[in-house]
Design a protein around this motif. Structure first.
Motif, mmCIF file in Angstrom:
data_model
loop_
_atom_site.group_PDB
_atom_site.id
_atom_site.type_symbol
_atom_site.label_atom_id
_atom_site.label_comp_id
_atom_site.label_asym_id
_atom_site.label_seq_id
_atom_site.Cartn_x
_atom_site.Cartn_y
_atom_site.Cartn_z
ATOM 1 N N LYS A 107 17.313 -45.298 44.816
ATOM 2 C CA LYS A 107 15.800 -45.370 43.742
ATOM 3 C C LYS A 107 15.795 -46.128 42.814
ATOM 4 O O LYS A 107 14.831 -46.679 42.170
ATOM 5 C CB LYS A 107 15.279 -43.673 43.076
ATOM 6 N N LYS A 149 15.909 -37.811 38.027
ATOM 7 C CA LYS A 149 15.680 -38.760 40.013
ATOM 8 C C LYS A 149 17.371 -39.254 40.869
ATOM 9 O O LYS A 149 17.765 -40.389 39.353
ATOM 10 C CB LYS A 149 14.593 -39.766 40.463
ATOM 11 N N TYR A 155 15.732 -36.240 49.333
ATOM 12 C CA TYR A 155 15.351 -35.910 49.875
ATOM 13 C C TYR A 155 14.040 -34.932 49.778
ATOM 14 O O TYR A 155 14.606 -33.415 49.553
ATOM 15 C CB TYR A 155 15.129 -36.511 51.774
ATOM 16 N N ASP A 156 12.780 -34.561 50.246
ATOM 17 C CA ASP A 156 12.659 -33.036 50.075
ATOM 18 C C ASP A 156 12.398 -32.820 48.301
ATOM 19 O O ASP A 156 12.190 -31.368 48.615
ATOM 20 C CB ASP A 156 12.081 -32.060 51.019
ATOM 21 N N GLY A 157 12.408 -33.425 47.468
ATOM 22 C CA GLY A 157 12.645 -32.775 46.005
ATOM 23 C C GLY A 157 14.177 -32.599 45.564
ATOM 24 O O GLY A 157 13.948 -32.658 44.501
ATOM 25 N N VAL A 160 15.598 -34.539 42.627
ATOM 26 C CA VAL A 160 14.287 -34.851 41.615
ATOM 27 C C VAL A 160 14.225 -33.704 41.206
ATOM 28 O O VAL A 160 14.263 -32.299 41.123
ATOM 29 C CB VAL A 160 12.934 -35.289 42.067
ATOM 30 N N GLU A 180 12.017 -40.881 34.585
ATOM 31 C CA GLU A 180 10.917 -41.183 34.603
ATOM 32 C C GLU A 180 9.987 -41.013 33.493
ATOM 33 O O GLU A 180 9.838 -39.500 34.089
ATOM 34 C CB GLU A 180 10.400 -41.366 36.395
ATOM 35 N N SER A 181 9.169 -41.660 33.763
ATOM 36 C CA SER A 181 7.864 -41.175 32.756
ATOM 37 C C SER A 181 6.881 -39.646 34.007
ATOM 38 O O SER A 181 7.283 -40.195 34.580
ATOM 39 C CB SER A 181 6.970 -41.631 31.936
ATOM 40 N N VAL A 183 4.647 -38.453 34.696
ATOM 41 C CA VAL A 183 3.379 -38.916 35.031
ATOM 42 C C VAL A 183 1.827 -37.726 35.598
ATOM 43 O O VAL A 183 2.151 -36.407 36.002
ATOM 44 C CB VAL A 183 3.017 -39.634 37.046
ATOM 45 N N GLU A 188 -1.756 -36.939 44.340
ATOM 46 C CA GLU A 188 -0.862 -37.380 45.336
ATOM 47 C C GLU A 188 -1.332 -37.630 46.372
ATOM 48 O O GLU A 188 -2.142 -36.903 47.024
ATOM 49 C CB GLU A 188 1.145 -36.589 45.139
ATOM 50 N N ASN A 267 5.223 -43.973 44.044
ATOM 51 C CA ASN A 267 5.896 -43.289 43.306
ATOM 52 C C ASN A 267 7.012 -44.064 43.993
ATOM 53 O O ASN A 267 8.517 -44.198 43.987
ATOM 54 C CB ASN A 267 6.060 -42.151 43.800
ATOM 55 N N GLU A 268 7.199 -43.841 45.817
ATOM 56 C CA GLU A 268 8.061 -44.551 46.548
ATOM 57 C C GLU A 268 7.553 -44.534 48.013
ATOM 58 O O GLU A 268 6.701 -43.846 48.214
ATOM 59 C CB GLU A 268 9.157 -43.261 46.600
HETATM 60 P P1 ADP Z 1 11.583 -36.902 46.955
HETATM 61 O O1 ADP Z 1 12.595 -38.617 47.985
HETATM 62 O O2 ADP Z 1 12.371 -35.838 47.250
HETATM 63 O O3 ADP Z 1 10.443 -36.909 48.327
HETATM 64 P P2 ADP Z 1 10.369 -37.498 45.109
HETATM 65 O O4 ADP Z 1 10.706 -38.471 43.944
HETATM 66 O O5 ADP Z 1 8.811 -38.087 46.303
HETATM 67 O O6 ADP Z 1 11.183 -37.401 45.604
HETATM 68 O O7 ADP Z 1 9.617 -36.899 43.682
HETATM 69 C C1 ADP Z 1 9.860 -35.103 44.521
HETATM 70 C C2 ADP Z 1 8.306 -35.133 43.561
HETATM 71 O O8 ADP Z 1 8.396 -34.241 42.472
HETATM 72 C C3 ADP Z 1 6.779 -35.477 44.052
HETATM 73 O O9 ADP Z 1 5.748 -35.386 45.162
HETATM 74 C C4 ADP Z 1 6.020 -34.940 42.423
HETATM 75 O O10 ADP Z 1 5.728 -34.178 42.812
HETATM 76 C C5 ADP Z 1 7.424 -35.237 41.451
HETATM 77 N N1 ADP Z 1 7.737 -36.326 41.193
HETATM 78 C C6 ADP Z 1 7.730 -36.838 41.059
HETATM 79 N N2 ADP Z 1 8.071 -38.456 39.758
HETATM 80 C C7 ADP Z 1 6.806 -38.039 39.107
HETATM 81 C C8 ADP Z 1 6.707 -37.930 38.249
HETATM 82 N N3 ADP Z 1 6.946 -39.601 37.438
HETATM 83 N N4 ADP Z 1 5.658 -37.731 37.346
HETATM 84 C C9 ADP Z 1 5.536 -36.417 37.620
HETATM 85 N N5 ADP Z 1 6.124 -35.991 39.304
HETATM 86 C C10 ADP Z 1 6.638 -36.753 39.136
#
Ligand code: ADP
Length: 310
Positions: A107, A149, A155-157, A160, A180-181, A183, A188, A267-268
């Motif tokens: 990431k 992160k 994966y699947d949060g 995070v 990460e800031s 948001v 989404e 986001n990703e």
């Molecule tokens: P994964 O790779 O596990 O799916 P993500 O990076 O998609 O992880 O993050 C999982 C969830 O966390 C996102 O779907 C979102 O709801 C929340 N999230 C991730 N990054 C941020 C952010 N910078 N600000 C607010 N919420 C975030």
């Protein structure tokens, strides 16, 4: 090149449910398939021509698997990317390519890629270890809330965590990570882009993703997203830019935030069919699995419109 009713063999790394759904399409088209997965009970097992059990992260295993296939693809991104690089060097076609996977598997690297390619994404800092975050907070380099992160294997949060106060860092693994800031997003969103080797691209309609608050998995996908046309257009443009900057071949699912000010931030991404695109199986003229095959086989891309208008 005849792909159909020939010896042409498509190798697929990963035999999970996405792979199984991809095989529904290869079987319609009569393409030979060889699948590898660590589990002997992988869902793809029944639908492929040949199944091998093997570790997708093991260099030698992946090189051996890919050596005599005509084209290699993935249905999960955690595979040995150095092995893919070696296969490319030996002349095997690998889509998505080793370079794309190397960017996406980490990431921190993924975020740097966005920054270098002027792709809008939330501001971030990189850390070698989670423990270094505290120093940054003490020095005023980070303010709450932010999102921790893990750089790899989340994966699947699961990798995070929203950090609102110093105590929230307790218990996090001491690994390479990004902060990460946070948001405060309105929505989404996701856009699936298909791109083939000639650079032809198609985007699917923008969808809204609603996540289950605890399981952190997508619970509802709404297509089309309930957003103004102008915002949808920008979301598709940003997604296309990611695919083109990566020189990606195949499907790329781009997960986006729509901020309160209607900015679009990446986001990703996932370099494969995606759970935000399953509606396309019944709902689109070309479902995402057929489209992935079209993209990697160099066939003309199919129409991405919805079959049913509201
Ligand atoms: P994964 O790779 O596990 O799916 P993500 O990076 O998609 O992880 O993050 C999982 C969830 O966390 C996102 O779907 C979102 O709801 C929340 N999230 C991730 N990054 C941020 C952010 N910078 N600000 C607010 N919420 C975030």
């Amino acid at each position: 090149m005849s792909y159909f009713s020939s010896d042409f063999t498509l190798g697929i790394l990963g035999g999970g449910q996405l792979g199984k759904m991809l095989l529904y399409e290869t079987r319609k088209w009569d393409i030979r398939t060889r699948v590898m997965d660590p589990s002997g009970k992988a869902p793809s097992r029944l639908a492929c021509n040949e199944f091998l059990q093997g570790d997708l992260m093991d260099y030698d295993t992946v090189v051996a698997f890919g050596t005599d296939v005509d084209l290699l693809t993935i249905e999960i991104e955690n595979v040995n990317a150095l092995a893919l690089q070696e296969l490319e060097r030996r002349g095997v076609k690998v889509f998505p390519g080793a370079k794309t996977l190397q960017v996406i598997q980490n990431k921190a690297r993924q975020k740097l890629f966005y920054r270098d390619n002027e792709i809008p994404t939330a501001p971030f800092s990189r850390f070698g270890y989670t423990s270094e975050i505290r120093d940054s907070i003490d020095n005023g380099g980070l303010s709450f809330p932010f999102v921790w992160k893990s750089a790899q294997f989340g994966y699947d949060g699961q990798g995070v965590k929203i950090v609102r106060k110093p105590d929230d860092l307790e218990g996090l693994p001491n690994v390479e990570c990004v902060a990460e800031s946070f948001v405060p997003f309105k929505n989404e969103l996701a856009v699936i882009v298909a791109r083939n080797e000639t650079g032809e691209t198609r985007t699917y309609p923008v969808v809204e993703m609603e996540f289950h608050p605890e399981a952190n998995q997508v619970e509802y996908v709404l297509c089309p997203a309930r957003i103004p046309e102008e915002v949808a257009h920008r979301a598709r443009e940003v997604a296309l830019k990611v695919s083109e900057s990566l020189g990606h071949v195949g499907l790329l699912a781009v997960e986006l935030f729509q901020t309160e000010q209607d900015e679009i931030l990446v986001n990703e991404v996932a370099p494969r069919p995606h759970n935000s695109g399953h509606y396309s199986i019944e709902g689109s003229f070309t479902n995402q699995f057929e489209q992935h095959l079209r993209a990697i086989l160099g066939l003309p891309l199919g129409k991405t419109d919805r079959r049913y208008q509201l």
